[in-house]
Design an enzyme around this catalytic site. Structure first.
Site, PDB file in Angstrom:
ATOM      1  CE1 TYR A  72      -4.080  -1.988   1.102  1.00 55.85           C
ATOM      2  CE2 TYR A  72      -2.399  -3.298   2.197  1.00 55.85           C
ATOM      3  CZ  TYR A  72      -3.687  -3.152   1.724  1.00 55.85           C
ATOM      4  OH  TYR A  72      -4.582  -4.188   1.877  1.00 55.85           O
ATOM      5  CG  ASP A  86     -11.350   5.796   7.284  1.00 55.72           C
ATOM      6  OD1 ASP A  86     -12.238   6.552   7.726  1.00 55.72           O
ATOM      7  OD2 ASP A  86     -11.617   4.711   6.733  1.00 55.72           O
TER       8      ASP A  86
END
Length: 304
Positions: A72, A86
């Site tokens: 990622y 997030d």
């Protein structure tokens, strides 16, 4: 597109932001003209990048792809915590991160590298009492998930910036990790280790096992050309390969055991077995002196 025209294989999708993995599967079912479509590991709606999708026979390979390592690219914001770990969640706490040095950040990142115990994000899809954890949290409930072992083989810092007048710090990173690792949880734990809180503001998956973003196509591109990675090529990329004799191929097709493959990966490790004509017959695993079939693909029928 007529389903008779669609062979079995994998599609490496570049998932757009705002789409769920289920949304992508639904779109590809329509494009491929078959309901036999599945994906090999969810990407959050805010994330972009590699989503591996199986069509027809290749859906049977997905369980083996789910467990592969992932890579990622991410941005972590230090100084703010959110309910979802997030940017999609409500901010629950803010702390001025101006005093956090680059050295502090790199040291905390190092401590989160290697074999670690990680508590998954509370808004994960893990089931708690038969209910998805994220559903319980979004309904106002509390979830306490146990820590689980994961491996972060690479956690590399590329850039550290000051944001919002220096009150916050944004950190661009690359993470290579085992299946089951939550990047949101890494952001949360990095912020916690530094005493200022943290959450993920951007996430892009660049690889899943042997499949990488250079192979990925957007949904618009796939609407023009389905760009299927043939089942045989997909298996050759994913597993060690065994080339069978005609006799071994016949035995395996009828469920009979054949001599062990003797691969360096050892017993129980899947091996892709190919007939002399190059067609994937199935997956094998050694058991002592013989190899047993884990999967056998019926010849000729693309939708089996």
């Amino acid at each position: 597109m007529n389903s008779g025209q669609v062979r079995s294989g994998l599609i490496i999708v570049d998932k757009p932001q705002g789409w769920t993995s289920h949304d992508v599967v639904g779109r590809l079912r329509r494009l491929a003209g078959t309901r036999k479509v599945g994906h090999a590991g969810t990407l959050d709606p805010m994330a972009t990048g590699v989503l591996v999708v199986g069509i027809n026979k290749a859906t049977r390979l997905l369980t083996y792809i789910v467990g592969t390592s992932k890579t990622y690219e991410a941005t972590i914001r230090l100084g703010q915590s959110t309910v979802t770990d997030d940017a999609e969640g409500e901010i629950t706490a803010e702390t001025i991160a101006a005093a956090v040095t680059d050295e502090d950040i790199r040291s905390a990142v190092k401590a989160l590298t290697g074999d670690i115990q990680q508590v998954p994000s509370s808004v994960s899809a893990i089931k708690v009492g038969g209910e998805r954890s994220y559903a319980r949290v979004r309904a106002g409930g509390e979830v306490n998930l146990p820590a689980r072992p994961v491996t972060v083989s690479r956690f590399e810092v590329h850039d550290i910036r000051r944001e919002h007048g220096g009150k916050l710090r944004d950190v661009d990173v690359t993470v290579e990790c085992s299946s089951g690792t939550y990047i949101r949880a890494l952001a949360r734990d990095l912020g916690a280790a530094l005493g200022v809180g943290g959450h993920l503001t951007a996430l892009r998956r660049t690889s899943v096992g042997p499949y990488f973003e250079g192979q990925a196509s957007t949904l618009d591109q796939l609407a023009e050309d389905l760009r299927l990675l043939d089942l045989n090529d997909a298996a050759r990329a994913l597993f060690p390969v065994r080339e069978l004799t005609e006799g071994e191929a016949a035995d395996l097709s009828h469920g009979r055991r054949i001599p062990a493959s003797g691969t360096p990966a050892g017993e129980d490790a899947p091996v892709a077995a190919f007939a002399p004509d190059g067609e994937l017959i199935g997956l094998l695993a050694d058991k002592g002196d013989t190899a047993k079939a884990l999967l056998v693909f019926a010849p000729g029928n693309e939708r089996s």
